[in-house]
Motif scaffolding. Structure first.
Motif, PDB file in Angstrom:
ATOM      1  N   ASP A   1      12.922 -46.674  -2.260  1.00  6.27           N
ATOM      2  CA  ASP A   1      12.076 -45.497  -2.082  1.00  6.27           C
ATOM      3  C   ASP A   1      10.731 -45.950  -1.529  1.00  6.27           C
ATOM      4  O   ASP A   1       9.997 -46.697  -2.180  1.00  6.27           O
ATOM      5  CB  ASP A   1      11.891 -44.781  -3.422  1.00  6.27           C
ATOM      6  CG  ASP A   1      10.986 -43.559  -3.300  1.00  6.27           C
ATOM      7  OD1 ASP A   1      10.697 -43.137  -2.160  1.00  6.27           O
ATOM      8  OD2 ASP A   1      10.573 -43.028  -4.345  1.00  6.27           O
TER       9      ASP A   1
ATOM     10  N   ASP B   1       8.351 -38.855   2.249  1.00  6.11           N
ATOM     11  CA  ASP B   1       7.128 -39.054   1.466  1.00  6.11           C
ATOM     12  C   ASP B   1       6.342 -40.286   1.900  1.00  6.11           C
ATOM     13  O   ASP B   1       5.329 -40.635   1.274  1.00  6.11           O
ATOM     14  CB  ASP B   1       7.470 -39.181  -0.023  1.00  6.11           C
ATOM     15  CG  ASP B   1       8.083 -37.893  -0.566  1.00  6.11           C
ATOM     16  OD1 ASP B   1       7.677 -36.812  -0.098  1.00  6.11           O
ATOM     17  OD2 ASP B   1       8.970 -37.979  -1.438  1.00  6.11           O
ATOM     18  N   ALA B   2       6.795 -40.937   2.947  1.00  4.10           N
ATOM     19  CA  ALA B   2       6.085 -42.103   3.478  1.00  4.10           C
ATOM     20  C   ALA B   2       5.300 -41.704   4.726  1.00  4.10           C
ATOM     21  O   ALA B   2       5.609 -40.709   5.387  1.00  4.10           O
ATOM     22  CB  ALA B   2       7.072 -43.208   3.822  1.00  4.10           C
TER      23      ALA B   2
ATOM     24  N   GLY C   1       8.267 -43.863  -0.679  1.00  2.72           N
ATOM     25  CA  GLY C   1       7.300 -42.788  -0.846  1.00  2.72           C
ATOM     26  C   GLY C   1       5.899 -43.317  -1.128  1.00  2.72           C
ATOM     27  O   GLY C   1       5.722 -44.210  -1.962  1.00  2.72           O
ATOM     28  N   GLY C   2       4.902 -42.781  -0.419  1.00  2.00           N
ATOM     29  CA  GLY C   2       3.519 -43.205  -0.609  1.00  2.00           C
ATOM     30  C   GLY C   2       3.145 -44.466   0.153  1.00  2.00           C
ATOM     31  O   GLY C   2       1.990 -44.902   0.093  1.00  2.00           O
TER      32      GLY C   2
ATOM     33  N   GLU D   1      12.571 -40.976   5.009  1.00  2.00           N
ATOM     34  CA  GLU D   1      11.473 -41.261   4.076  1.00  2.00           C
ATOM     35  C   GLU D   1      10.368 -40.219   4.250  1.00  2.00           C
ATOM     36  O   GLU D   1       9.275 -40.506   4.748  1.00  2.00           O
ATOM     37  CB  GLU D   1      10.918 -42.667   4.320  1.00  2.00           C
ATOM     38  CG  GLU D   1      11.925 -43.779   4.088  1.00  2.00           C
ATOM     39  CD  GLU D   1      12.310 -43.917   2.621  1.00  2.00           C
ATOM     40  OE1 GLU D   1      11.501 -43.509   1.754  1.00  2.00           O
ATOM     41  OE2 GLU D   1      13.400 -44.441   2.349  1.00  2.00           O
TER      42      GLU D   1
END
Length: 267
Positions: free
Chosen positions: A206, A236-237, A208-209, A234
């Motif tokens: 994951d 959330d990236a 994300g961020g 992805e």
């Protein structure tokens, strides 16, 4: 008269005996004192020698402790230096094809770079340049099933995996993805897409961020739609759209351009 003579002789004999006894006492006393002084001197020398040994042992002990402290400090400094680069990950997928490199110093074909006699895949070479420029950790994405190193079988397998939407099993894993904030991600353009191993990579972790920065080699198609695909996989990236792409035939001469690009990212 005879009595006086005998008495005188007796007195002389007694005087001589007394003097002899006194001389023996003096000699005995001198010998005793000499023995005591010699013993005291030897004892003193032994004490000094013992003291010197203790000081040497103490210095050796202090030296050993200092060496241990220095070694510990060096290890701590090395760990700190590694930790300073650990927020950047340079991950890449690369398959250097099996080509004849005899007599070739720089470029042996479209899929590999020969550097100082070492054969590197295009993306492997690019990842190495990036890591030398900005630091970070290198991570090679590999599969349990090895890809063919001959060109035709390789492109055929790549096409088959795409048709099947395959997810090749990965043989390398990241121990702690959470420590990375920035992922520089390298891959070749296969049939207008990422290799399927990259899909396995995104399925496994994951991001994300985190910030994902793509770089790739191609044969005319540049990134195709792969950056948009990464954004879908992805959501959330933060995916940087202005990645670095270069024709596979130009990779051996692209080191300066790669370094300038990645340095300009500000990492």
């Amino acid at each position: 008269m005879k009595r006086k003579i005998l008495a005188g002789m007796l007195l002389m004999t007694m005087a001589l005996g007394t003097a002899a006894c006194g001389g023996n006492d003096s000699a005995g006393s001198g010998q005793s004192q000499g023995t005591e002084e010699s013993t005291d001197t030897e004892a003193s020398g032994q004490e000094e020698a013992s003291s010197g040994t203790e000081e040497t042992d103490g210095e050796a002990s202090q030296g050993a402790e200092a060496e241990e402290d220095g070694s510990a400090a060096s290890e701590e400094a090395a760990a700190s230096e590694t930790a300073g680069d650990s927020s950047i990950l340079v991950a890449y997928f690369s398959v250097p094809e099996d080509v004849d490199t005899e007599g070739i110093d720089a470029n042996a074909g479209a899929s590999i770079v020969v550097r100082d006699g070492e054969v590197l895949g295009n993306i492997q070479y690019m990842a190495d340049v990036i890591q030398q420029t900005v630091g970070g950790d290198l991570f090679r994405i590999e599969t349990t099933e090895q890809y063919p190193l001959d060109h035709e079988p390789l492109v055929d397998q790549a096409a088959q995996e795409q048709d099947e939407n395959a997810r090749p099993q990965l043989s390398t894993q990241l121990e702690n993805i959470d420590q990375y904030d920035t992922i520089l991600l390298g891959y070749p353009n296969w049939w207008g897409d990422m290799p399927q191993a990259l899909y396995s990579f995104f399925d496994e972790y994951d991001f994300g961020g985190k910030t994902i920065i793509p770089f790739n080699s191609h044969n005319g198609s540049r990134f195709s739609n792969t950056i948009a695909t990464i954004q879908e996989l992805e959501p959330d990236a933060r995916v940087v759209e202005d990645g670095f792409t270069v024709n596979e035939r130009d990779v051996p001469d692209a080191a300066e351009d790669i370094a300038e690009w990645v340095a300009g990212l500000g990492y």
